[in-house]
Design a protein around this motif. Structure first.
Motif, short mmCIF file in Angstrom:
data_model
loop_
_atom_site.label_atom_id
_atom_site.label_comp_id
_atom_site.label_asym_id
_atom_site.label_seq_id
_atom_site.Cartn_x
_atom_site.Cartn_y
_atom_site.Cartn_z
N UNK A 1 9.11 3.82 10.20
CA UNK A 1 8.27 4.48 9.20
C UNK A 1 9.10 5.47 8.40
N UNK A 2 9.85 4.89 7.49
CA UNK A 2 10.74 5.74 6.70
C UNK A 2 11.00 5.01 5.40
N UNK A 3 10.24 5.32 4.37
CA UNK A 3 10.34 4.55 3.13
C UNK A 3 10.73 5.47 1.98
N UNK A 4 11.80 5.11 1.32
CA UNK A 4 12.24 5.90 0.17
C UNK A 4 11.93 5.12 -1.10
N UNK B 1 -3.28 9.38 -0.94
CA UNK B 1 -2.59 9.74 0.30
C UNK B 1 -3.14 8.94 1.47
N UNK B 2 -4.46 8.76 1.51
CA UNK B 2 -5.04 7.96 2.60
C UNK B 2 -4.55 6.53 2.55
N UNK B 3 -4.50 5.97 1.35
CA UNK B 3 -4.03 4.58 1.20
C UNK B 3 -2.59 4.47 1.66
N UNK B 4 -1.78 5.42 1.23
CA UNK B 4 -0.38 5.41 1.66
C UNK B 4 -0.27 5.56 3.17
N UNK B 5 -1.12 6.42 3.71
CA UNK B 5 -1.13 6.61 5.16
C UNK B 5 -1.46 5.30 5.87
N UNK B 6 -2.45 4.61 5.36
CA UNK B 6 -2.79 3.30 5.95
C UNK B 6 -1.60 2.36 5.86
N UNK B 7 -0.95 2.38 4.72
CA UNK B 7 0.21 1.53 4.56
C UNK B 7 1.30 1.88 5.55
N UNK B 8 1.44 3.17 5.82
CA UNK B 8 2.48 3.59 6.75
C UNK B 8 2.16 3.14 8.18
N UNK B 9 0.84 3.15 8.49
CA UNK B 9 0.46 2.77 9.85
C UNK B 9 0.76 1.30 10.13
N UNK B 10 0.79 0.52 9.06
CA UNK B 10 1.07 -0.91 9.25
C UNK B 10 2.49 -1.15 9.72
N UNK B 11 3.34 -0.20 9.41
CA UNK B 11 4.75 -0.39 9.77
C UNK B 11 4.96 0.07 11.21
N UNK B 12 5.94 -0.50 11.86
CA UNK B 12 6.26 -0.12 13.24
C UNK B 12 6.69 1.34 13.32
N UNK C 1 0.83 -1.22 0.00
CA UNK C 1 0.00 0.00 0.00
C UNK C 1 0.85 1.26 0.00
N UNK C 2 2.06 1.09 0.50
CA UNK C 2 2.96 2.25 0.46
C UNK C 2 3.30 2.65 -0.97
N UNK C 3 3.17 1.70 -1.87
CA UNK C 3 3.50 2.00 -3.26
C UNK C 3 2.55 3.01 -3.87
N UNK C 4 1.43 3.23 -3.20
CA UNK C 4 0.50 4.23 -3.73
C UNK C 4 1.08 5.63 -3.66
N UNK C 5 2.21 5.75 -2.99
CA UNK C 5 2.79 7.09 -2.81
C UNK C 5 3.04 7.78 -4.13
N UNK C 6 3.46 6.99 -5.13
CA UNK C 6 3.79 7.63 -6.40
C UNK C 6 2.54 8.19 -7.07
N UNK C 7 1.37 7.66 -6.69
CA UNK C 7 0.13 8.17 -7.29
C UNK C 7 -0.24 9.53 -6.76
N UNK C 8 0.27 9.86 -5.59
CA UNK C 8 -0.16 11.12 -4.97
C UNK C 8 0.17 12.32 -5.87
N UNK C 9 1.42 12.45 -6.31
CA UNK C 9 1.66 13.56 -7.23
C UNK C 9 1.22 13.26 -8.65
N UNK C 10 1.03 11.99 -8.96
CA UNK C 10 0.73 11.62 -10.34
C UNK C 10 -0.68 12.04 -10.74
#
Lengths: 101, 644, 260
Positions: free
Chosen positions: B61-64, B46-57, B1-10
């Motif tokens: 929470x630091x994904x590049x 952004x919400x999806x990515x946020x959810x994905x981020x919450x899954x991580x400890x 779900x973190x992969x949705x990050x690229x969609x945010x600016x896209x």
């Protein structure tokens, strides 16, 4: 005293100078041409003097050629002078100043 | 779900491209819906990515996410990569959320404008740039977004460029921003030189010498001053009100101006290694808050009041940054986005309803005619004034607490600024929504924004329908949503214990040790809170007492405040005039010296040619003489060589 | 006996030198200073004779003969021919010198050059290598020595100079030719175009008039005087100038074909 080569060389130098000065000073085209002949003769004299001094025939051979070329030059030069004088008689060297910039 | 990050600016980029090509064809209002849908898509991503981020400890929470290798030359290695961590996702969430609401609002507000679709092209491009800015994982990608938002700000401020003031305001904003950009650029150079990389992660982990850290921090702060309108680079923001109101709401309240605060927060560890720079930041922030608040007290234009208010609130945020309270700064940024966007959109609704009247002295008693606008505006007013339990109270209180720990003097300045905030906002609410209906007597607003609106107003006069009307649902719905957020937004970070400090817990891993965690006693917190509320209520009552009865109080509007301390005139005299003199001097050097030199060379050539012509007499004998002279000279040389 | 003979020989040499020097220099001065060009030519002959004497004294017998025959006998005669032919024998005014400073400068430069030459002449210029080409003195006579070298070692130069002489003759002939050697085109044109209408005729005349400058230049005349006008006058040979063209230029073909 022996007549060294430098005597003749001095003579040739003097002859050459006279010819050069005459070329610069005279206005009559034909006289200017004659002064050129004087200069050529001075050079011939120099060559012959050196030929004797160095015991070398090469100087005389060169004089031979100088004479031939001088003759040819006179022929062509006089032809040019004739062509000029056709247009206006009594022209002097000063009348040909088309190159004035 | 973190992969949705690229969609945010896209999403906004796709919206931009689509509208660029098909915008004119789609027209009014379809182009606006396309743009709003793009922003909606970005918000969902952004919400999806946020959810994905919450899954991580928490601490991981630091994904590049690297999209592609951008620059790879020698020691410089820069990738086009996005950083997903709590800070960036917080920014992305409220940028896309508030942005989507403002897009929706613009569908109604810009209706009838001849360049309707172009507006949304610019808005989507702006959203894309802003998201690149907050999601960038290294300074260069963020700088790309930084410049992008600056350019879009210019395009949108001068959207109605037929009006000379608008065109000038756009230029002013861009040039002033540019001065800040120099700071950012120099900071980048310095960072690359000392750290060897432009990545934020590398920068934040590096231990720098105090001098270097101070330099980098101050240069970044210079950039932030330009973008976030702090002293002395704030002069562009009031003029930026020339742009359409949605632009003022989105760019100059909620998003672009917060970029500076974001930058300082992102590089928090650097600032933590430079305590002198932090002090400078805090002092500048506090002073800006105070000065801007004083100017706002004497403004008559409804949007200018809000502009100076924005400057003042940004000053608060920098005060927090300088005091080490990054969470407080971000908290206030979020709540400010809610209520300032709400206030601007409400003002836009008022302007729209009064047919482009912007002078508050010609308004009054509008709550009867525009009830939704009035109600939501009042919620926003209470929020910004710092009245509990609305959002502004909680965030402002956090800042004042941190300021107090930094220095009581700064706290005092903050309290005074908060008091003035309450005062001028109350003044504004009273003048606009209460009191006499001064708009009945006043002539029509000369602030006509385009021909169609003027015709519309003329028609209305002809029909006798002079009364202001409520705005359509596309405009009031966002107001309602924002009002709700402004009301309950305080819940993000309540100081009642660990589990209530949601935002603090969420953002803490990002800042780490840079975050100054003052162990404050409950008594102190309560005391300061009471004092803050007292100040707010005091300002409110003072305004009510002065303005309720009469709208004409020249004694409370000194000339110097109305003219904003003549800042523009000072800049003109100190910077513009000398600059123009230098330019004139340079032009003169160019035309006299350089052109003169070139022409002089030509003249010299010609003159020397004229002189040298004399030698060309045309006489052969003269030439022969010259040959003889040359021969003599050559022989002389030979003689000297052999004999001499 | 030997020293006396040697001394006598030396004395003869010295005397020869002095005499030839006097003849040469006085002749040269005469050339430069004579007002009448015929006098100058005669003084030139004197100089040439002096040089011939010097040649003999130096052992260049053949060259002395050639000097007299070619230089004095042919070249100076040629000079005199031209003088007589063109009537240039009028005296030029020696006193006036239109170019400023020409005379003083010329004399000064000449003297400077002479001094430098003399100075240089005192140096050891010659390498001293004797008989690089071929010895001067030998069992054979001078002419044989010279001929041997000319026809073996300098054969190519010899042939080249003969070509040069031919070229010079051709040049002189072409230079001195009269201009009216070209065929008279007017009659041809009038005859051949009798059947054609008058317009072509006028056009042809216009074409020829336009070509005048090129025709004149082929004659190799000096352009110093307005060549076009004079040339036109000379080429036409006294013909009245063609009438002003009224018709537009006709096609090139007829006039061009006839011209060439």
């Amino acid at each position: 005293m022996t007549v060294g080569v430098e005597w003749y060389l001095t003579l040739a130098a003097a002859l050459f100078t006279i010819g050069a000065v005459g070329l610069l000073v005279r206005r009559n085209v034909l006289v200017m041409f004659m002064c050129v002949e004087l200069m050529l003769n001075a050079v011939n004299l120099t060559f012959v003097s050196f030929a004797r001094d160095l015991n070398d025939i090469g100087g005389q051979a060169l004089v031979f050629f100088v004479m031939v070329v001088a003759a040819a030059e006179v022929v062509v030069g006089l032809g040019v002078i004739v062509a000029i004088f056709r247009r206006r008689a009594g022209a002097t060297a000063d009348d040909l100043h088309v190159l004035k910039g | 779900m973190l992969d949705a990050a690229v969609l945010i600016p896209l999403f906004p980029l796709a919206g931009f491209a689509t509208l660029l090509v098909f915008g004119r064809r789609l027209g009014d209002p379809l182009a606006g819906w396309v743009a709003t849908a793009a922003m909606g898509g970005a918000f969902i991503s952004a919400c999806v990515t946020f959810a994905g981020l919450l899954e991580v400890e928490g601490h991981d929470r630091h994904d590049v996410q690297t999209l592609f290798t951008w620059i790879h030359t020698g020691p410089l290695d820069v990738d086009a990569s996005l950083l997903v961590d709590p800070l960036s996702i917080t920014m992305a969430l409220f940028v896309t959320g508030v942005g989507a609401l403002i897009h929706l609002y613009s569908v109604g507000y810009m209706h009838g404008d001849p360049r309707y679709s172009k507006f949304f092209v610019y808005l989507n491009l702006f959203a894309f740039s802003m998201l690149i800015l907050v999601l960038g994982s290294n300074m260069l990608v963020s700088f790309l977004g930084w410049e992008g938002v600056g350019a879009c700000s210019y395009l949108l401020i001068s959207f109605w460029f037929e009006r000379k003031t608008a065109a000038t305001a756009g230029k002013k904003a861009f040039v002033t921003n540019r001065i800040g950009d120099v700071g950012f650029l120099l900071a980048m150079f310095l960072v690359f030189q000392t750290v060897g990389s432009l990545d934020f992660a590398d920068l934040n982990e590096a231990s720098l010498a105090a001098g270097t850290a101070t330099a980098i921090a101050l240069l970044l702060f210079l950039g932030a001053c330009g973008k976030s309108a702090q002293l002395p680079l704030y002069v562009w923001l009031p003029d930026a009100m020339e742009g359409p109101t949605p632009v003022s709401a989105l760019i100059h309240a909620a998003t672009m101006v917060t970029a500076g605060v974001y930058l300082m927060a992102r590089t928090a560890p650097v600032l933590a290694q430079a305590p002198d720079a932090a002090t400078v930041v805090a002092v500048v922030g506090a002073l800006t808050a105070l000065v801007a608040a004083t100017i706002a007290c004497a403004q008559n234009d409804i949007k200018k009041v809000l502009a100076y208010s924005t400057i003042s609130q940004l000053g608060f945020m920098f005060l927090a940054v300088g005091s080490g309270a990054y969470v407080a700064a971000i908290f206030h940024m979020v709540t400010h986005a809610f209520f300032k966007a709400l206030l601007f959109l409400g003002a836009g609704s008022v302007i729209h309803g009064l047919h482009h009247e912007q002078d508050m002295k010609r308004m009054g008693g509008l709550r009867k005619f525009m009830p939704v606008t009035a109600a939501t505006f009042i919620v926003g007013w209470l929020a910004i004034a710092g009245i509990p339990p609305f959002a502004g109270f909680w965030s402002k209180d956090d800042i004042l607490l941190a300021a107090f720990h930094k220095s009581p003097v700064l706290w005092a300045i903050g309290i005074v600024a908060a008091l003035l905030t309450a005062y001028y906002m109350t003044r504004q609410v009273i003048l606009v929504f209460f009191g006499d209906e001064r708009w009945r007597n006043a002539p029509h607003g000369d602030h006509v924004e385009d021909a169609e609106e003027a015709q519309h107003a003329a028609d209305e006069i002809a029909r006798g329908a002079q009364e202001p009307h409520e705005s359509p649902w596309v405009m009031t719905a966002p107001l309602v949503v924002l009002a709700a957020l402004a009301a309950i937004g305080g819940g993000l970070n309540l100081p009642f214990g660990h589990q209530f400090e949601v935002l603090h817990n969420f953002l803490h891993p990002v800042f780490g040790e840079a975050l100054v965690d003052n162990d404050s006693s409950g008594v102190l917190i309560l005391t300061l809170a009471v004092l803050a509320v007292a100040g707010a209520v005091g300002g409110l009552l003072a305004a009510r007492g002065s303005w309720w009865t009469s709208a004409d109080r020249p004694s409370l509007e000194p000339r110097i405040l109305q003219r904003a301390y003549a800042a523009d005139e000072i800049v003109d005299a100190v910077v513009v005039r000398p600059g123009r003199a230098v330019a004139d001097a340079a032009a003169m050097v160019d035309s006299r010296a350089i052109d003169g030199a070139v022409d002089g060379v030509a003249a010299l050539a010609q003159a020397s040619g004229q002189r040298l012509r004399v030698a060309q007499t045309g006489y052969v004998r003269n030439y022969a003489l010259l040959i003889a002279a040359g021969t003599a000279a050559t022989l002389a040389w030979v003689v000297f060589r052999t004999i001499g | 006996m030997e020293p006396t003979l040697a001394l006598a020989a030396t004395k003869v040499d010295a005397l020869t030198f002095v005499l030839s020097a006097v003849i040469i220099l006085s002749g040269a001065l005469g050339v430069v200073l004579a007002r009448n060009p015929v006098h100058a030519a005669l003084m030139l002959v004197q100089t040439l004779f002096g040089v011939a004497v010097a040649f003999v004294a130096q052992g260049a017998h053949f060259l002395a003969a050639v000097q007299v025959i070619v230089y004095a006998g042919a070249i100076v005669v040629l000079f005199l021919f031209v003088i007589m032919l063109l009537g240039v024998d009028s005296e030029e005014s020696i006193e006036a010198e239109p170019l400023r400073n020409q005379r003083p400068l010329a004399v000064i430069l000449g003297l400077i050059a002479l001094a430098e030459l003399l100075l240089l002449g005192r140096q050891d210029w010659a390498t001293g290598a004797p008989s690089v080409v071929a010895p001067l003195t030998g069992p054979a006579a001078n002419i044989e020595q010279l001929a041997r070298v000319l026809f073996t070692r300098y054969l190519f130069a010899f042939e080249a100079t003969s070509v040069l002489l031919v070229i010079a003759v051709v040049a002189a002939v072409s230079l001195a030719r009269r201009a009216s050697a070209e065929p008279d085109l007017d009659a041809d044109i009038i005859e051949s175009s009798a059947a054609e209408d008058a317009a072509n005729l006028e056009a042809a005349v216009t074409e020829r008039q336009g070509r005048e400058p090129e025709v004149t230049e082929q004659q190799g005349r000096e352009g110093e005087v307005a060549a076009v006008g004079v040339g036109r006058g000379l080429a036409n040979g006294g013909e009245p100038p063609p009438p002003a063209p009224e018709a537009p230029p006709a096609p090139e073909a007829p006039a061009g074909g006839i011209e060439k």
